[in-house]
Design a protein around this motif. Structure first.
Motif, PDB file in Angstrom:
ATOM      1  N   THR A  99      -1.901  23.567   4.641  1.00  0.00           N
ATOM      2  CA  THR A  99      -1.204  22.336   4.994  1.00  0.00           C
ATOM      3  C   THR A  99      -2.136  21.286   5.575  1.00  0.00           C
ATOM      4  N   ASN A 100      -3.174  21.702   6.296  1.00  0.00           N
ATOM      5  CA  ASN A 100      -4.111  20.711   6.816  1.00  0.00           C
ATOM      6  C   ASN A 100      -4.866  20.015   5.700  1.00  0.00           C
ATOM      7  N   LEU A 101      -5.199  20.741   4.653  1.00  0.00           N
ATOM      8  CA  LEU A 101      -5.822  20.108   3.491  1.00  0.00           C
ATOM      9  C   LEU A 101      -4.856  19.144   2.817  1.00  0.00           C
ATOM     10  N   TRP A 102      -3.620  19.578   2.670  1.00  0.00           N
ATOM     11  CA  TRP A 102      -2.571  18.741   2.064  1.00  0.00           C
ATOM     12  C   TRP A 102      -2.328  17.486   2.884  1.00  0.00           C
ATOM     13  N   ALA A 103      -2.202  17.646   4.194  1.00  0.00           N
ATOM     14  CA  ALA A 103      -1.931  16.510   5.072  1.00  0.00           C
ATOM     15  C   ALA A 103      -3.089  15.522   5.074  1.00  0.00           C
ATOM     16  N   ALA A 104      -4.301  16.044   5.126  1.00  0.00           N
ATOM     17  CA  ALA A 104      -5.473  15.169   5.128  1.00  0.00           C
ATOM     18  C   ALA A 104      -5.555  14.337   3.854  1.00  0.00           C
ATOM     19  N   SER A 105      -5.142  14.919   2.736  1.00  0.00           N
ATOM     20  CA  SER A 105      -5.218  14.212   1.454  1.00  0.00           C
ATOM     21  C   SER A 105      -4.171  13.105   1.350  1.00  0.00           C
ATOM     22  N   LYS A 106      -3.107  13.195   2.153  1.00  0.00           N
ATOM     23  CA  LYS A 106      -2.012  12.229   2.077  1.00  0.00           C
ATOM     24  C   LYS A 106      -1.996  11.223   3.225  1.00  0.00           C
ATOM     25  N   SER A 107      -2.744  11.503   4.285  1.00  0.00           N
ATOM     26  CA  SER A 107      -2.533  10.774   5.532  1.00  0.00           C
ATOM     27  C   SER A 107      -2.965   9.312   5.469  1.00  0.00           C
ATOM     28  N   ILE A 108      -2.170   8.480   6.134  1.00  0.00           N
ATOM     29  CA  ILE A 108      -2.476   7.068   6.332  1.00  0.00           C
ATOM     30  C   ILE A 108      -2.180   6.747   7.796  1.00  0.00           C
ATOM     31  N   SER A 109      -2.459   5.543   8.210  1.00  0.00           N
ATOM     32  CA  SER A 109      -2.296   5.192   9.616  1.00  0.00           C
ATOM     33  C   SER A 109      -0.828   4.932   9.962  1.00  0.00           C
ATOM     34  N   GLN A 110      -0.541   5.018  11.250  1.00  0.00           N
ATOM     35  CA  GLN A 110       0.803   4.699  11.723  1.00  0.00           C
ATOM     36  C   GLN A 110       1.178   3.257  11.361  1.00  0.00           C
ATOM     37  N   GLN A 111       0.249   2.356  11.495  1.00  0.00           N
ATOM     38  CA  GLN A 111       0.494   0.958  11.167  1.00  0.00           C
ATOM     39  C   GLN A 111       0.894   0.780   9.704  1.00  0.00           C
ATOM     40  N   GLU A 112       0.180   1.495   8.803  1.00  0.00           N
ATOM     41  CA  GLU A 112       0.489   1.393   7.378  1.00  0.00           C
ATOM     42  C   GLU A 112       1.883   1.931   7.075  1.00  0.00           C
ATOM     43  N   VAL A 113       2.248   3.062   7.677  1.00  0.00           N
ATOM     44  CA  VAL A 113       3.566   3.647   7.429  1.00  0.00           C
ATOM     45  C   VAL A 113       4.678   2.725   7.924  1.00  0.00           C
ATOM     46  N   ILE A 114       4.515   2.169   9.108  1.00  0.00           N
ATOM     47  CA  ILE A 114       5.545   1.278   9.657  1.00  0.00           C
ATOM     48  C   ILE A 114       5.724   0.057   8.768  1.00  0.00           C
ATOM     49  N   SER A 115       4.627  -0.463   8.244  1.00  0.00           N
ATOM     50  CA  SER A 115       4.698  -1.610   7.341  1.00  0.00           C
ATOM     51  C   SER A 115       5.325  -1.232   6.003  1.00  0.00           C
ATOM     52  N   GLN A 116       4.888  -0.101   5.428  1.00  0.00           N
ATOM     53  CA  GLN A 116       5.359   0.297   4.101  1.00  0.00           C
ATOM     54  C   GLN A 116       6.820   0.750   4.105  1.00  0.00           C
ATOM     55  N   LEU A 117       7.208   1.556   5.076  1.00  0.00           N
ATOM     56  CA  LEU A 117       8.570   2.100   5.091  1.00  0.00           C
ATOM     57  C   LEU A 117       9.583   1.153   5.707  1.00  0.00           C
ATOM     58  N   PHE A 118       9.189   0.473   6.784  1.00  0.00           N
ATOM     59  CA  PHE A 118      10.174  -0.271   7.574  1.00  0.00           C
ATOM     60  C   PHE A 118      10.008  -1.787   7.519  1.00  0.00           C
ATOM     61  N   GLY A 119       8.819  -2.259   7.105  1.00  0.00           N
ATOM     62  CA  GLY A 119       8.599  -3.697   7.015  1.00  0.00           C
ATOM     63  C   GLY A 119       8.420  -4.393   8.346  1.00  0.00           C
ATOM     64  N   PHE A 120       7.934  -3.667   9.357  1.00  0.00           N
ATOM     65  CA  PHE A 120       7.719  -4.245  10.684  1.00  0.00           C
ATOM     66  C   PHE A 120       6.219  -4.316  10.994  1.00  0.00           C
TER      67      PHE A 120
END
Length: 256
Positions: A45-66
């Motif tokens: 899972t750590n390999l999987w998570a590392a391959s997918k991870s982005i920053s908190q800022q990017e997720v908030i912008s992409q998912l919520f638009g804030f």
């Protein structure tokens, strides 16, 4: 010797609380028969998570638009006062997590009903309550008593008094707390998991909580790199999840 004394003190504290006997039994099994359960699939899972991870800022912008920075700007004084309350606390508990992720999940869903598992100082509680109070919503929290530290009085200490009217705190293990919470509300807008770190504990709680998350609601789980429970859960349910790298750990988040 200190560790032996801590374990003994915890065990004796459990014996004084018959309402916690079911959790005591589970802990004995978890720490004897199922000792490897906590780290099942960790490397995968750590390999999987590392391959997918982005920053908190990017997720908030992409998912919520804030814009993430507005959280600390809007609540600067509240956060400063809460930081001082943590410094004044004589008991050491878990630190603050990805607060902006929780707050903006609540803003995005216009949350009225939110569940969190795991409270400690109450940082995640604070983040949710700062949003919920705008709509007079309710936060339902599950948190085990701090039996070995005499720290119960400090649980949630960073949450200011004016926000506690929107907060219901259940002081049991998840397997006892969650059914009590589900009896009060059948559907939730945001779920935040940060309690039992074992593989089995996570899988049980993920299933129970996911069933009660409304369509369009947000699911957040901290520390998903501890084992493969979160990855396995998402794959089993065909969930396309985002992964946030936060202070060297991974947080999973998706919209149902």
């Amino acid at each position: 010797m200190n560790e032996i004394l801590r374990v003994l003190k915890t065990f004796l504290a459990y014996l004084k609380r018959p309402d916690l006997y079911p959790e005591l039994g589970r802990k004995i099994v978890k720490n004897t028969v199922n000792r490897g359960n906590a780290f099942k699939g960790k490397d995968k899972t750590n390999l999987w998570a590392a391959s997918k991870s982005i920053s908190q800022q990017e997720v908030i912008s992409q998912l919520f638009g804030f814009e993430m920075s507005s959280f600390k700007t809007d609540f600067q004084e509240v956060l400063r006062n809460s930081e001082q309350r943590e410094k004044d606390c004589p008991i050491k508990m878990g630190g603050a997590g990805a607060l902006e992720l929780i707050y903006f999940a609540c803003e995005f869903t216009k949350a009225q009903h939110v569940i969190e598992t795991g409270v400690a100082y109450g940082w995640s509680s604070l983040a949710a309550l700062l949003s919920l109070e705008k709509r007079n919503g309710t936060l339902y929290s599950s948190d085990m008593p701090y039996l070995a530290q005499d720290g119960d009085q400090y649980v949630g200490c960073v949450v200011p008094e004016n926000l506690k009217k929107n907060w219901k705190l259940f002081r049991f293990a998840d397997k006892e707390s969650l059914p009590k919470i589900f009896a009060e509300s059948a559907s939730f807008d945001v779920l935040h998991y940060d309690s039992d770190k074992s593989y089995n504990g996570r899988m049980w709680a993920y299933d129970e909580m996911y069933k009660r998350l409304r369509k369009g609601g947000v699911f957040i789980s901290d520390d998903i790199g501890d084992n493969s429970a979160y990855q396995d859960f998402c794959e089993k349910n065909n969930i396309d999840t985002k992964v946030v790298e936060f202070e060297g750990k991974y947080v999973g988040i998706f919209i149902k």
